[in-house]
Design an enzyme around this catalytic site. Sequence first.
Site, PDB file in Angstrom:
ATOM      1  N   GLU A 245       0.936  -1.296  -0.103  1.00  0.00           N
ATOM      2  CA  GLU A 245      -0.073   0.124   0.064  1.00  0.00           C
ATOM      3  C   GLU A 245       0.767   1.139   0.077  1.00  0.00           C
ATOM      4  O   GLU A 245       1.598   1.513   0.986  1.00  0.00           O
ATOM      5  CB  GLU A 245      -0.879  -0.097   1.157  1.00  0.00           C
ATOM      6  N   CYS A 279      -2.395   9.600   2.677  1.00  0.00           N
ATOM      7  CA  CYS A 279      -2.128   8.863   1.361  1.00  0.00           C
ATOM      8  C   CYS A 279      -3.247   8.905   0.128  1.00  0.00           C
ATOM      9  O   CYS A 279      -2.839   9.220  -0.933  1.00  0.00           O
ATOM     10  CB  CYS A 279      -1.754   7.138   1.658  1.00  0.00           C
TER      11      CYS A 279
HETATM   12  P1  NDP Z   1       8.356   5.231   4.899  1.00  0.00           P
HETATM   13  O1  NDP Z   1       8.136   4.329   3.299  1.00  0.00           O
HETATM   14  O2  NDP Z   1       9.219   5.990   4.829  1.00  0.00           O
HETATM   15  O3  NDP Z   1       8.062   4.221   5.749  1.00  0.00           O
HETATM   16  C1  NDP Z   1       6.917   3.036   6.077  1.00  0.00           C
HETATM   17  C2  NDP Z   1       7.682   2.046   7.089  1.00  0.00           C
HETATM   18  O4  NDP Z   1       8.642   1.522   6.231  1.00  0.00           O
HETATM   19  C3  NDP Z   1       8.072   2.681   8.397  1.00  0.00           C
HETATM   20  O5  NDP Z   1       7.764   2.006   9.438  1.00  0.00           O
HETATM   21  C4  NDP Z   1       9.566   2.590   8.077  1.00  0.00           C
HETATM   22  O6  NDP Z   1      10.295   2.575   9.194  1.00  0.00           O
HETATM   23  C5  NDP Z   1       9.569   1.319   7.166  1.00  0.00           C
HETATM   24  N1  NDP Z   1      10.937   1.040   6.494  1.00  0.00           N
HETATM   25  C6  NDP Z   1      11.884   2.070   5.835  1.00  0.00           C
HETATM   26  N2  NDP Z   1      12.675   1.551   5.417  1.00  0.00           N
HETATM   27  C7  NDP Z   1      12.457   0.078   5.226  1.00  0.00           C
HETATM   28  C8  NDP Z   1      12.987  -0.854   4.408  1.00  0.00           C
HETATM   29  N3  NDP Z   1      14.283  -0.802   3.731  1.00  0.00           N
HETATM   30  N4  NDP Z   1      12.354  -2.158   4.550  1.00  0.00           N
HETATM   31  C9  NDP Z   1      11.533  -2.228   5.136  1.00  0.00           C
HETATM   32  N5  NDP Z   1      10.903  -1.297   5.809  1.00  0.00           N
HETATM   33  C10 NDP Z   1      11.269   0.038   5.666  1.00  0.00           C
HETATM   34  O7  NDP Z   1       6.534   6.029   4.913  1.00  0.00           O
HETATM   35  P2  NDP Z   1       6.251   6.945   5.767  1.00  0.00           P
HETATM   36  O8  NDP Z   1       6.270   6.362   7.104  1.00  0.00           O
HETATM   37  O9  NDP Z   1       6.877   8.365   5.588  1.00  0.00           O
HETATM   38  O10 NDP Z   1       4.669   7.187   5.505  1.00  0.00           O
HETATM   39  C11 NDP Z   1       4.074   8.009   4.348  1.00  0.00           C
HETATM   40  C12 NDP Z   1       3.898   7.270   3.054  1.00  0.00           C
HETATM   41  O11 NDP Z   1       3.097   6.181   3.459  1.00  0.00           O
HETATM   42  C13 NDP Z   1       3.489   8.135   2.088  1.00  0.00           C
HETATM   43  O12 NDP Z   1       3.852   7.752   0.770  1.00  0.00           O
HETATM   44  C14 NDP Z   1       1.961   7.811   1.812  1.00  0.00           C
HETATM   45  O13 NDP Z   1       1.286   8.050   0.575  1.00  0.00           O
HETATM   46  C15 NDP Z   1       1.980   6.321   2.282  1.00  0.00           C
HETATM   47  N6  NDP Z   1       0.965   5.640   2.859  1.00  0.00           N
HETATM   48  C16 NDP Z   1       0.084   4.783   2.015  1.00  0.00           C
HETATM   49  C17 NDP Z   1      -1.248   4.330   2.595  1.00  0.00           C
HETATM   50  C18 NDP Z   1      -1.995   3.283   1.562  1.00  0.00           C
HETATM   51  O14 NDP Z   1      -2.746   2.761   2.136  1.00  0.00           O
HETATM   52  N7  NDP Z   1      -1.684   3.222   0.273  1.00  0.00           N
HETATM   53  C19 NDP Z   1      -1.691   4.606   3.739  1.00  0.00           C
HETATM   54  C20 NDP Z   1      -0.887   5.778   4.346  1.00  0.00           C
HETATM   55  C21 NDP Z   1       0.302   6.180   4.215  1.00  0.00           C
HETATM   56  P3  NDP Z   1      10.953   4.107   9.725  1.00  0.00           P
HETATM   57  O15 NDP Z   1       9.774   4.772   9.954  1.00  0.00           O
HETATM   58  O16 NDP Z   1      11.656   3.674  10.984  1.00  0.00           O
HETATM   59  O17 NDP Z   1      11.970   4.525   8.753  1.00  0.00           O
END
Ligand code: NDP
Length: 500
Positions: A245, A279
């Site tokens: 997602e 999102c």
């Molecule tokens: P990120 O992609 O930065 O992070 C998402 C999660 O992935 C966090 O827990 C992050 O950890 C973790 N993560 C980071 N790097 C890795 C890796 N290499 N491998 C596995 N996990 C990893 O997104 P954000 O938290 O900034 O959220 C915002 C984004 O989420 C926006 O783009 C938004 O559109 C999207 N979103 C999509 C939704 C949907 O349903 N389609 C709903 C809500 C949001 P850490 O934070 O510790 O780096």
Amino acid sequence: MTAVHVPGAPLISEGLLVSTSPATGAEAGRFPLAAEADVRAAVDRAREAGDWWAGLGFAGRRDRLQRWRGVLARRIEELADLMHTEGGKPVGDAVVEILTALEHIDWAARNARRVLGPRRVRSRLILAEFTGHLEYQPYGVVGVIGPWNYPVFTPIGSAAYALAAGNAVVFKPSEYTPAVGQWLVDRFAEVVPEQPVFQVVHGFGAVGAALCRSGVGKVAFTGSTATAKRVMAACAESLTPVLLEAGGKDAMIVDTDADLDAAAEACVWGGLTNAGQTCIGIERVYAVDQVFDAFVEKVVAKAGRLTVGADGSDLGPITMPSQIDVIRRHIDDAIDRGGRAVLGGPEAVQPPYVHPTVLVDVPEDSAAVQEETFGPTLVVNRVRDVDEAVERANALPYGLGGSVFGRARAVAVARRLRSGMASVNSALTFAGMSTLPFGGTGESGFGRIHGEEGLREFGRPKSVTRRRARSLLPAMTFERTPADVARIVKIAKLMYGRGR
Ligand code: NDP
């Protein structure tokens, strides 16, 4: 603590992850950072817990999930306060988010057996002597990786469905919202004290990456498109299935016969709720020429009335401090390229807050149109007709949600949007409808949470055939004779040879 700490940015102190408020810098909690070995240990524990949980059956799991739902509902104010403290989200927005999550837990718990349980499947003439059976068996352990912007709705959208399907869950919340993640898991443990069926592991991206490589049966990721690609690459190493997602750049289309007051209200809410950190937030609007000026006027009037600040305001702070630079860049770029700010503008960026900004006549190739802004900004552009609106809405590689306001053509236009979801005469409503699948296409990811598809996402289809009579025409056996083959040829022509 370091002297240069930016409020809201997570920091590490004595080996603990310290979560702080983006508005005040106040500490929201501190949590042990998981090492790779801790993630593997959690998944090992979850494997055993998953067997126990699956053994409870649909009714047993439904009972526990409903008890969890009850606890969350009774403590809704406490959870909303925590979300406000940790992420800066206004309490009202937090309450609405929790309500949506409660509905998803309830629906998943009630419907898991119907959707996933064993059932007979009709056979056809070709194998009429066999019956077909289908069920969806749990993956065992599902790894859930969540973002910070909806720290209750997004993980529950995966976890509740995964749990209802009989899986244990290991959840890695965003480093910006570990306290909310921990709280959800702790409440679950109160109603399921026997086994660690739902666990949390804290840390930065590396912990998420470790979870992808930990041997879980499936990974459900919600976050940015860039990270989604890294998650998929990590999962590819072991062919671990993924549900992604990812981000979006959702468009609203306003047709000539739209109710402009309702459209403006939905646009302002859909674009600016949670300070635009959504999102499925409305980031682009295409309004047909005849109604453009009147629509923009209404949007500016409504958005201009919103209050911005820490407590009791309509818009809270930007949760992730680094996002402020992205929002500023998008506003500046839009204006440099000839767009106009009819509300807000560069001066609206006042860290940790950004005031509502409405940009018009923004070139389609500017960052504010092409990239996810994730701030309380709206780009409203004029189009000739709905066909041009659809063409522009569909021009980006993202395809998450969308909204259409109008009467005669609105549903037809919504169906033409290249997105996983759309709302007609409202915004974002598909997120709260538990019976509808939620997810995107293209760079917004694939797979679905919510609804029947959301349950099936967390079960492996298991197909079983069972003989109920002798085969009149032996086909799948070395016992068949040349005469049998000749009859098979005849039947093949008779059954499938008609038509062109
Ligand atoms: P990120 O992609 O930065 O992070 C998402 C999660 O992935 C966090 O827990 C992050 O950890 C973790 N993560 C980071 N790097 C890795 C890796 N290499 N491998 C596995 N996990 C990893 O997104 P954000 O938290 O900034 O959220 C915002 C984004 O989420 C926006 O783009 C938004 O559109 C999207 N979103 C999509 C939704 C949907 O349903 N389609 C709903 C809500 C949001 P850490 O934070 O510790 O780096």
